[in-house]
Scaffold this active site. Structure first.
Site, PDB file in Angstrom:
ATOM      1  N   ASP A 131       0.864  -1.179   0.000  1.00 37.65           N
ATOM      2  CA  ASP A 131       0.000   0.000   0.000  1.00 37.65           C
ATOM      3  C   ASP A 131       0.904   1.235   0.000  1.00 37.65           C
ATOM      4  O   ASP A 131       1.802   1.324   0.842  1.00 37.65           O
ATOM      5  CB  ASP A 131      -0.856  -0.047   1.280  1.00 37.65           C
ATOM      6  CG  ASP A 131      -2.022   0.910   1.185  1.00 37.65           C
ATOM      7  OD1 ASP A 131      -2.298   1.392   0.060  1.00 37.65           O
ATOM      8  OD2 ASP A 131      -2.638   1.186   2.240  1.00 37.65           O
ATOM      9  N   PRO A 155      15.209  46.294  19.299  1.00 36.73           N
ATOM     10  CA  PRO A 155      14.886  47.275  20.351  1.00 36.73           C
ATOM     11  C   PRO A 155      15.623  47.072  21.673  1.00 36.73           C
ATOM     12  O   PRO A 155      15.498  47.914  22.560  1.00 36.73           O
ATOM     13  CB  PRO A 155      13.383  47.087  20.542  1.00 36.73           C
ATOM     14  CG  PRO A 155      13.087  45.716  20.053  1.00 36.73           C
ATOM     15  CD  PRO A 155      14.127  45.347  19.039  1.00 36.73           C
ATOM     16  N   ASP A 215      25.190  53.454  18.248  1.00 37.14           N
ATOM     17  CA  ASP A 215      24.643  54.625  18.921  1.00 37.14           C
ATOM     18  C   ASP A 215      23.910  54.225  20.205  1.00 37.14           C
ATOM     19  O   ASP A 215      23.839  53.037  20.534  1.00 37.14           O
ATOM     20  CB  ASP A 215      23.776  55.477  18.000  1.00 37.14           C
ATOM     21  CG  ASP A 215      22.717  54.688  17.276  1.00 37.14           C
ATOM     22  OD1 ASP A 215      22.417  55.021  16.127  1.00 37.14           O
ATOM     23  OD2 ASP A 215      22.194  53.715  17.877  1.00 37.14           O
ATOM     24  N   LYS A 259      24.887  59.732  21.987  1.00 32.07           N
ATOM     25  CA  LYS A 259      24.537  59.619  23.398  1.00 32.07           C
ATOM     26  C   LYS A 259      23.106  60.117  23.557  1.00 32.07           C
ATOM     27  O   LYS A 259      22.496  60.613  22.635  1.00 32.07           O
ATOM     28  CB  LYS A 259      25.517  60.436  24.227  1.00 32.07           C
ATOM     29  CG  LYS A 259      26.935  59.911  24.105  1.00 32.07           C
ATOM     30  CD  LYS A 259      27.652  60.001  25.428  1.00 32.07           C
ATOM     31  CE  LYS A 259      28.906  59.158  25.439  1.00 32.07           C
ATOM     32  NZ  LYS A 259      29.913  59.610  24.480  1.00 32.07           N
ATOM     33  N   GLY A 307      19.958  50.958  16.598  1.00 33.49           N
ATOM     34  CA  GLY A 307      18.799  50.419  17.308  1.00 33.49           C
ATOM     35  C   GLY A 307      17.673  50.124  16.325  1.00 33.49           C
ATOM     36  O   GLY A 307      17.530  50.806  15.303  1.00 33.49           O
ATOM     37  N   ASP A 316      15.416  49.016  13.418  1.00 32.87           N
ATOM     38  CA  ASP A 316      15.707  48.769  12.009  1.00 32.87           C
ATOM     39  C   ASP A 316      16.412  49.997  11.437  1.00 32.87           C
ATOM     40  O   ASP A 316      15.988  51.124  11.715  1.00 32.87           O
ATOM     41  CB  ASP A 316      14.387  48.526  11.258  1.00 32.87           C
ATOM     42  CG  ASP A 316      14.635  48.278   9.787  1.00 32.87           C
ATOM     43  OD1 ASP A 316      14.754  47.102   9.411  1.00 32.87           O
ATOM     44  OD2 ASP A 316      14.731  49.251   9.014  1.00 32.87           O
ATOM     45  N   ALA A 340      11.291  49.305  16.733  1.00 31.90           N
ATOM     46  CA  ALA A 340      10.714  49.510  18.067  1.00 31.90           C
ATOM     47  C   ALA A 340       9.204  49.244  18.078  1.00 31.90           C
ATOM     48  O   ALA A 340       8.695  48.623  19.019  1.00 31.90           O
ATOM     49  CB  ALA A 340      11.003  50.930  18.542  1.00 31.90           C
ATOM     50  N   MET A 391      10.174  58.813  19.016  1.00 32.57           N
ATOM     51  CA  MET A 391      10.757  60.097  19.432  1.00 32.57           C
ATOM     52  C   MET A 391       9.663  61.094  19.819  1.00 32.57           C
ATOM     53  O   MET A 391       9.756  62.279  19.491  1.00 32.57           O
ATOM     54  CB  MET A 391      11.638  60.678  18.302  1.00 32.57           C
ATOM     55  CG  MET A 391      12.828  59.802  17.982  1.00 32.57           C
ATOM     56  SD  MET A 391      13.745  60.332  16.532  1.00 32.57           S
ATOM     57  CE  MET A 391      12.772  59.640  15.201  1.00 32.57           C
ATOM     58  N   GLY A 405      11.321  49.390  25.971  1.00 38.05           N
ATOM     59  CA  GLY A 405      10.623  48.193  25.493  1.00 38.05           C
ATOM     60  C   GLY A 405      11.557  47.028  25.234  1.00 38.05           C
ATOM     61  O   GLY A 405      12.684  47.209  24.782  1.00 38.05           O
TER      62      GLY A 405
HETATM   63  N1  SAH Z   1      15.586  52.791  14.035  1.00 37.95           N
HETATM   64  C1  SAH Z   1      14.887  52.667  15.278  1.00 37.95           C
HETATM   65  C2  SAH Z   1      14.234  53.959  15.680  1.00 37.95           C
HETATM   66  C3  SAH Z   1      15.157  55.083  15.929  1.00 37.95           C
HETATM   67  S1  SAH Z   1      14.338  56.538  16.480  1.00 37.95           S
HETATM   68  C4  SAH Z   1      13.855  51.547  15.189  1.00 37.95           C
HETATM   69  O1  SAH Z   1      13.594  51.022  14.088  1.00 37.95           O
HETATM   70  O2  SAH Z   1      13.320  51.164  16.218  1.00 37.95           O
HETATM   71  C5  SAH Z   1      14.482  56.395  18.211  1.00 37.95           C
HETATM   72  C6  SAH Z   1      13.139  56.152  18.847  1.00 37.95           C
HETATM   73  O3  SAH Z   1      12.769  54.789  18.731  1.00 37.95           O
HETATM   74  C7  SAH Z   1      13.093  56.415  20.316  1.00 37.95           C
HETATM   75  O4  SAH Z   1      12.929  57.781  20.591  1.00 37.95           O
HETATM   76  C8  SAH Z   1      11.879  55.625  20.736  1.00 37.95           C
HETATM   77  O5  SAH Z   1      10.707  56.301  20.404  1.00 37.95           O
HETATM   78  C9  SAH Z   1      11.979  54.435  19.834  1.00 37.95           C
HETATM   79  N2  SAH Z   1      12.621  53.284  20.508  1.00 37.95           N
HETATM   80  C10 SAH Z   1      13.694  52.603  20.086  1.00 37.95           C
HETATM   81  N3  SAH Z   1      13.991  51.576  20.924  1.00 37.95           N
HETATM   82  C11 SAH Z   1      13.070  51.609  21.891  1.00 37.95           C
HETATM   83  C12 SAH Z   1      12.819  50.811  23.054  1.00 37.95           C
HETATM   84  N4  SAH Z   1      13.580  49.770  23.381  1.00 37.95           N
HETATM   85  N5  SAH Z   1      11.750  51.146  23.828  1.00 37.95           N
HETATM   86  C13 SAH Z   1      10.964  52.179  23.503  1.00 37.95           C
HETATM   87  N6  SAH Z   1      11.155  52.949  22.437  1.00 37.95           N
HETATM   88  C14 SAH Z   1      12.180  52.685  21.638  1.00 37.95           C
END
Ligand code: SAH
Length: 472
Positions: free
Chosen positions: A44, A224, A247, A269, A300, A302, A331, A382, A411
């Site tokens: 089968d 993040p 950064d 900073k 940080g 993307d 984020a 921001m 976050g």
């Molecule tokens: N390129 C990043 C954003 C850079 S602008 C991305 O794609 O996430 C920076 C802002 O991202 C911060 O002012 C905040 O609003 C947000 N951010 C980044 N990391 C974060 C985190 N761990 N917790 C909360 N807000 C975050």
């Protein structure tokens, strides 16, 4: 050593498979991908076998097992659900001194299938000799994540050059040195970036000694903050770089994962304190790459979402500096998931907009009337400093005062704090809780579900009792 690991050349070799159910199908897949000429004996057949027969991939033999069927075969696999049949296959094979595997029945095997990591032509095989298959599988999973996919094409490329290198370089030591140089060179990174022609060219140049080491910039998203949200590619870049330019948004645990002897340069900073001007960062990237360095520009989230990533790439173009971009979890995605907020939801929001709260110097304002529409989610980056302005403008443009809002500070990190309220109290909430950067603001109906969906930093029983409370 209980077993000798060997790699068998099965291309066009006749292999017999006894059984044609689900288990047999799995084995057939492995055997076919190794190029075996497969005959399947069963009464089968699973429908996939029938389809394969029609495509000329396998031969099917509708019959009970008989030892004579083993004749002319290189090895045999018994994969029926009948122990007696499997045992008969094993004994017949043993009598002929033929290699035999009985699936999930180690005593009835003269060979076993290892767990494999396939980066053909590179193969890694793992076996516990049947003692702990789950452990072997876990090790395989670990290796899967450690060994990048481009090892396959890299091995292929290197294989194509072996004869030429042997002809050109005398002696084992010289050849070994050459290959060490290749594996430390940009050939690897060209393959990784999918630029096989360039990789081939560079390998040729290395062989004729014409190739100065080229610098390169990798623009990498670090996510993040939770280091486990890094992509495998980001981690590889961090571990291959000569210099990492990062950064302030890049979290400390992530920096810990950078190659120990790489140079670390911080270019940003926290707001208010000293930070390097964007132009200086751009120039730094160019000069590092021109000096032959592999530069990981670690950002940080993307790099292409409010990250000025494109600007940093643009300055590389006139210099002909090679680059790659590695996306990261932004984020909005990371913070929302860890705060228990679904950015879209069939009943609450059909759209999500990523908005910056940081206006351009010329004072250009976002289209508040579009942002104020109901049933959409705003993820505001921001936005901390401008929260009062954002609140006012959204209310003025018609967004309901009681629209739920969330503020997510830090976050995805252990110190994450989440506050929820209504749009009319957004700025007051930030003030009252003394929210610190980085923080993401989320405005929209989906935030109403937050208290039920929150999970991060809570034990399961806490989350469940919260959900129960919410139902009362
Ligand atoms: N390129 C990043 C954003 C850079 S602008 C991305 O794609 O996430 C920076 C802002 O991202 C911060 O002012 C905040 O609003 C947000 N951010 C980044 N990391 C974060 C985190 N761990 N917790 C909360 N807000 C975050």
């Amino acid at each position: 050593m209980q077993y000798l690991p060997i790699f068998a050349q099965l291309q066009q070799r006749p292999v017999l498979l006894v059984g044609a159910g689900h288990v047999a199908l799995r084995k057939a897949n492995t055997l076919l991908s190794a190029g075996a000429r497969l005959t399947v004996v069963a009464t089968d057949f699973h429908s996939d076998f029938v389809a394969w027969q029609q495509q000329g991939k396998v031969q099917l033999l509708h019959a009970e097992f008989h030892p004579a069927q083993l004749d002319g075969h290189f090895l045999v696999v018994a994969a029926t659900d009948d122990d007696a049949v499997n045992h008969a296959v094993f004994q017949a094979a043993e009598a002929r001194q033929m290699l035999v595997n009985t699936v999930d029945d180690q005593p009835n095997c003269s060979f076993i299938f290892p767990a494999i990591i396939d980066r053909s032509p590179l193969l890694v095989a793992v076996s516990s000799g049947g003692a702990a298959p789950v452990l072997a599988r876990r090790i395989r999973e670990k290796l899967e994540t450690l060994l990048p996919q481009h090892l396959g094409p890299l091995t292929q490329l290197v294989g194509n050059f072996r004869a030429a290198v042997k002809q050109k370089l005398d002696g084992f030591a010289a050849r070994r040195q050459f290959w060490e140089k290749v594996f430390n060179s940009s050939v690897v990174r060209e393959v990784q970036a999918g630029r096989l022609d360039q990789a081939q060219q560079q390998l040729e140049q290395l062989l004729t000694n014409e190739q100065p080491e080229q610098g390169e910039v990798w623009l990498v998203g670090a996510g993040p903050g939770d280091p486990e949200l890094l992509t495998l590619k980001a981690l590889q870049c961090m571990q291959q770089a000569d210099v990492v330019v990062y950064d302030y948004l890049v979290s400390e645990p992530i920096l810990q994962l950078v190659r120990r002897d790489a140079e670390l340069i911080c270019v940003g900073k926290k707001a208010g304190a000293h930070s390097v001007a964007q132009e200086d960062t751009n120039n730094l990237l160019v000069s590092l790459a021109l000096s032959g360095k592999k530069v990981c520009r670690l950002k940080g989230g993307d790099p292409f979402i409010f990250g000025r990533g494109a600007e940093e790439i643009e300055v590389l173009l006139p210099h002909g500096i090679a680059f790659q971009v590695v996306p990261g979890i932004t984020a909005a995605a990371g913070c929302a998931a860890y705060a228990g907020i679904a950015l879209t939801h069939r009943d609450y929001a059909q759209t999500v907009q990523f908005v910056t709260g940081h206006c351009r110097k010329d004072g250009t304002e976002p289209d508040w009337s579009s942002l104020a529409k109901p049933n959409q989610t705003l993820a505001i980056y921001m936005g901390l400093m401008k929260a009062e302005h954002i609140q006012q403008q959204l209310l003025q443009a018609g967004r309901a005062a009681q629209t739920p809002v969330a503020i997510i500070e830090n976050g995805t990190r252990p110190e994450q704090r989440v506050f929820t309220g209504q749009l009319a109290e957004l700025a007051a909430l930030i003030e009252q809780q003394q929210v610190q950067s980085p923080a993401l603001l989320i405005v929209g109906e989906v935030v109403a579900l937050q208290s039920q969906l929150a999970w991060f930093g809570k034990s399961t029983s806490q989350a469940a009792s919260q959900a129960l409370l919410n139902q009362l």
